[in-house]
Design a protein around this motif. Structure first.
Motif, PDB file in Angstrom:
ATOM      1  N   SER A 391      30.750  50.304  34.408  1.00  0.00           N
ATOM      2  CA  SER A 391      30.923  50.266  35.868  1.00  0.00           C
ATOM      3  C   SER A 391      32.406  50.209  36.222  1.00  0.00           C
ATOM      4  CB  SER A 391      30.196  49.059  36.468  1.00  0.00           C
ATOM      5  OG  SER A 391      28.796  49.181  36.361  1.00  0.00           O
ATOM      6  N   GLU A 392      33.148  49.366  35.508  1.00  0.00           N
ATOM      7  CA  GLU A 392      34.594  49.270  35.737  1.00  0.00           C
ATOM      8  C   GLU A 392      35.247  50.637  35.596  1.00  0.00           C
ATOM      9  OE1 GLU A 392      38.616  47.410  33.609  1.00  0.00           O
ATOM     10  OE2 GLU A 392      36.641  47.094  32.718  1.00  0.00           O
ATOM     11  N   TYR A 393      34.915  51.352  34.533  1.00  0.00           N
ATOM     12  CA  TYR A 393      35.516  52.655  34.265  1.00  0.00           C
ATOM     13  C   TYR A 393      35.162  53.665  35.360  1.00  0.00           C
ATOM     14  CZ  TYR A 393      36.287  57.246  32.235  1.00  0.00           C
ATOM     15  OH  TYR A 393      36.678  58.545  32.035  1.00  0.00           O
ATOM     16  N   LEU A 394      33.876  53.718  35.722  1.00  0.00           N
ATOM     17  CA  LEU A 394      33.436  54.697  36.716  1.00  0.00           C
ATOM     18  C   LEU A 394      34.058  54.434  38.084  1.00  0.00           C
ATOM     19  CD1 LEU A 394      29.655  55.052  35.764  1.00  0.00           C
ATOM     20  CD2 LEU A 394      31.495  56.695  35.331  1.00  0.00           C
ATOM     21  N   LYS A 408      41.255  50.121  44.245  1.00  0.00           N
ATOM     22  CA  LYS A 408      40.184  50.491  43.321  1.00  0.00           C
ATOM     23  C   LYS A 408      40.211  49.604  42.083  1.00  0.00           C
ATOM     24  CE  LYS A 408      40.696  55.036  42.912  1.00  0.00           C
ATOM     25  NZ  LYS A 408      40.349  56.415  42.494  1.00  0.00           N
ATOM     26  N   ASN A 409      41.405  49.237  41.640  1.00  0.00           N
ATOM     27  CA  ASN A 409      41.513  48.304  40.517  1.00  0.00           C
ATOM     28  C   ASN A 409      40.840  46.980  40.854  1.00  0.00           C
ATOM     29  OD1 ASN A 409      42.961  50.179  39.052  1.00  0.00           O
ATOM     30  ND2 ASN A 409      44.953  49.248  39.453  1.00  0.00           N
ATOM     31  N   ILE A 410      41.104  46.485  42.062  1.00  0.00           N
ATOM     32  CA  ILE A 410      40.497  45.218  42.499  1.00  0.00           C
ATOM     33  C   ILE A 410      38.973  45.332  42.481  1.00  0.00           C
ATOM     34  CG2 ILE A 410      40.134  43.716  44.505  1.00  0.00           C
ATOM     35  CD1 ILE A 410      43.078  44.138  45.220  1.00  0.00           C
ATOM     36  N   ILE A 411      38.466  46.388  43.064  1.00  0.00           N
ATOM     37  CA  ILE A 411      37.012  46.586  43.133  1.00  0.00           C
ATOM     38  C   ILE A 411      36.419  46.683  41.732  1.00  0.00           C
ATOM     39  CG2 ILE A 411      35.217  48.214  43.882  1.00  0.00           C
ATOM     40  CD1 ILE A 411      37.246  48.917  46.217  1.00  0.00           C
ATOM     41  N   ALA A 415      33.580  44.101  39.970  1.00  0.00           N
ATOM     42  CA  ALA A 415      32.328  44.602  39.375  1.00  0.00           C
ATOM     43  C   ALA A 415      32.272  44.322  37.879  1.00  0.00           C
ATOM     44  CB  ALA A 415      32.201  46.098  39.634  1.00  0.00           C
ATOM     45  N   ARG A 416      33.400  44.437  37.212  1.00  0.00           N
ATOM     46  CA  ARG A 416      33.425  44.240  35.759  1.00  0.00           C
ATOM     47  C   ARG A 416      32.953  42.843  35.366  1.00  0.00           C
ATOM     48  NH1 ARG A 416      33.831  41.987  31.509  1.00  0.00           N
ATOM     49  NH2 ARG A 416      35.234  42.369  29.760  1.00  0.00           N
ATOM     50  N   TYR A 417      33.259  41.844  36.183  1.00  0.00           N
ATOM     51  CA  TYR A 417      32.909  40.454  35.833  1.00  0.00           C
ATOM     52  C   TYR A 417      31.646  39.969  36.549  1.00  0.00           C
ATOM     53  CZ  TYR A 417      37.305  40.294  33.371  1.00  0.00           C
ATOM     54  OH  TYR A 417      38.326  40.552  32.484  1.00  0.00           O
ATOM     55  N   HIS A 418      30.796  40.908  36.977  1.00  0.00           N
ATOM     56  CA  HIS A 418      29.548  40.459  37.615  1.00  0.00           C
ATOM     57  C   HIS A 418      28.556  39.916  36.590  1.00  0.00           C
ATOM     58  CE1 HIS A 418      27.646  44.331  36.419  1.00  0.00           C
ATOM     59  NE2 HIS A 418      26.500  43.705  36.619  1.00  0.00           N
ATOM     60  N   ARG A 419      28.860  40.099  35.305  1.00  0.00           N
ATOM     61  CA  ARG A 419      28.006  39.572  34.237  1.00  0.00           C
ATOM     62  C   ARG A 419      28.865  39.291  33.009  1.00  0.00           C
ATOM     63  NH1 ARG A 419      26.128  43.962  30.710  1.00  0.00           N
ATOM     64  NH2 ARG A 419      24.142  42.897  30.342  1.00  0.00           N
TER      65      ARG A 419
END
Length: 509
Positions: A391-394, A408-411, A415-419
């Motif tokens: 997800s982070e990459y996409l 976009k980096n922030i977003i 998302a990357r740390y949602h799990r």
């Protein structure tokens, strides 16, 4: 026609303009599409028409050479549907119809010559997909090489359309003959444009939006000069810069202009007349700058073609603003669970609104969290294993309209740390996010983790959350139906971020 006939297939649109010939190939999904290939050839065929009155053999050869490359790309990508249009130059050229017939015979590609009003309506559809037009009054301009279309939009609806022979190449050949142009030539062009735009004096608009390659090139020059991110298809140019550019370029030969950083060499001689034209629009409407949008006609052609096959994009069907709709389109492109994303968005918003004052969050922070919420699971498109990393990459490599590269980096990091685990020193988080923003990003990730946990079963069981603060405790009271034991279990696993980075103990009453 049924939308099933083009789903998961490649379709193409072709725009034969006065300055350039453009191709875009996209793959069609249920509620979105993905660009898989593009082609552009700046042919400047309009110059022939404006100086000779017809298209010469040399101009025709440029067209056929471009279509030879286009045909190769269409075959390579196994395109199953092609929609091609031609605008001002082939519309006006005495031999335009014959050239269209030759394209059909040589390449088996049908091209329709469309009038200015239809061109404007299609471009408007493209602009409407990326701007929140229902929120304000706008004047939308599409300045090509031969003609310019002007759309007065009142709160998302077309009020008037004007088509004028004010394309950049036409104005250059009609008024700016010398290289560099004389002061008298420039004054004559300005006066001519003032007369052409006299009807615009009554317009009371909030925004000017310009499409067309030359307007976009002006925006790129501004963004490069000011070290801004040029990848965003929407850019804003203040009038002060435009006037400085005019004053700078009017004394230079086109060969010198072509060397300036950001200038497309093939447009070097028409940037000045287009800049003067836009400046006259800004002056007469008393507007302080303009937005540009890349690909208005092509985007509109794709959307209109999808509509003809029964496919509506989210911005056309959702009772929401365009930014949300575009995020939903991206989610659909990667086959996300739309119902789950919607529920997590709802729960995240409830938590955000009730904690923003205590956690010192603002509306910009919500825009980042909101985008991350909608897109947090798109990594499943690649693989469920490590989907948060996918997800982070996409997200970092998707076209998020309205967000800069840093945003976009922030977003992507929310998302990357949602799990999974907390950050480690080796994580890209620390190279992508500024030190001053780190804690806030992790707090937002913490909110997403809790909202995601509270829809663990993807069954929308929780309808509301009421939050109270007691000393350093943040207490959630849930309103729900059915068994939420899995949600509660996941909540205990995922509350760690918000606790650590906010300094509050997080509990369910």
């Amino acid at each position: 026609m049924e939308n099933r006939s083009i789903l998961n297939k490649n379709i193409a649109v072709i725009d034969v303009g006065s300055n350039s010939i453009r191709l875009q190939i996209v793959k069609v999904f249920e509620k979105s599409y993905k660009v898989v290939a593009e082609y552009k050839d700046v042919v400047r065929i309009g110059d022939d028409l404006f100086t000779k009155g017809y298209l010469s053999e040399s101009a025709e050869e440029k067209i056929y050479n471009a279509f030879s490359s286009i045909k190769s790309l269409l075959d390579t990508h196994k395109v199953e549907l092609i929609r091609g249009v031609a605008t001002a130059t082939l519309r006006s050229a005495p031999n335009g119809t014959q050239i269209i017939k030759n394209i059909k015979e040589k390449f088996d590609i049908d091209i329709d010559i469309i009038d200015g009003e239809l061109e404007a309506k299609i471009s408007f559809l493209g602009v409407k997909s990326s701007f929140n037009l229902p929120r304000y009054k706008a004047l939308i301009t599409d300045v090509g090489g031969g003609s310019a279309e002007f759309i007065l939009s009142h709160y998302g609806e077309i009020e008037r359309i004007y088509t004028k022979k004010l394309g950049g190449a036409r104005l250059k050949n009609q008024f700016l003959i010398k290289n560099p142009p004389s002061s008298m030539e420039i004054d004559r062009l300005k006066q001519f444009l003032k007369n052409e735009f006299v009807d615009f004096r009554e317009f009371k608009v909030d925004n000017i939006i310009c499409t067309g390659g030359t307007a976009n090139n002006i925006a790129v020059i501004y963004y490069i000069k000011n070290k801004k991110d040029i990848s965003n298809p929407i850019k804003y140019v203040p009038r002060d810069f435009l006037r400085n550019l005019i004053n700078q370029f009017k004394h230079k030969k086109s060969s010198t202009i072509s060397q300036i950083k950001g200038v497309e060499p093939q447009r070097a001689d028409i940037i000045l007349p287009v800049a003067i034209e836009i400046d006259q629009i800004l002056e007469i409407t008393e507007t302080g700058g303009f937005y540009t949008f890349s690909g208005g006609l092509r985007t509109g052609l794709i959307i209109d073609t999808l509509n003809n096959y029964g496919i509506k994009l989210p911005f056309q069907t959702l009772e929401t603003d365009t930014n949300i709709a575009r995020l939903t389109e991206i989610g659909n492109k990667f086959h996300f669970d739309e119902d789950h994303a919607s529920q997590v968005r709802k729960l995240s918003k409830i938590i955000f609104d009730q904690t923003k004052e205590v956690l010192k969050l603002n509306e910009n922070d919500w825009s980042y969290l909101h985008a991350a919420v909608i897109l947090h699971d798109i990594g499943n498109f690649i693989s469920h294993s490590k989907q948060h990393l996918h997800s982070e990459y996409l997200i970092r490599n998707s076209d998020l309209i309205g967000f800069s590269s840093y945003e976009k980096n922030i977003i992507s990091q929310i998302a990357r740390y949602h799990r999974k685990r907390k950050p480690k020193n080796k994580d890209s988080l620390y190279s992508l996010i500024k030190q001053k923003d780190l804690n806030k990003v992790l707090i937002l990730a913490g909110i997403l983790r809790i909202a995601d946990a509270l829809d663990r079963t993807h069954k929308n069981k929780i309808s509301n959350i009421k939050i109270t603060f007691k000393e350093k405790h943040l207490i959630l009271r849930l309103e729900y139906v059915d068994d939420i034991s899995l949600e509660l279990k996941d909540f205990e696993l995922k509350k760690d971020f918000l606790e650590e980075y906010s300094g509050y103990k997080v509990e369910i009453a």
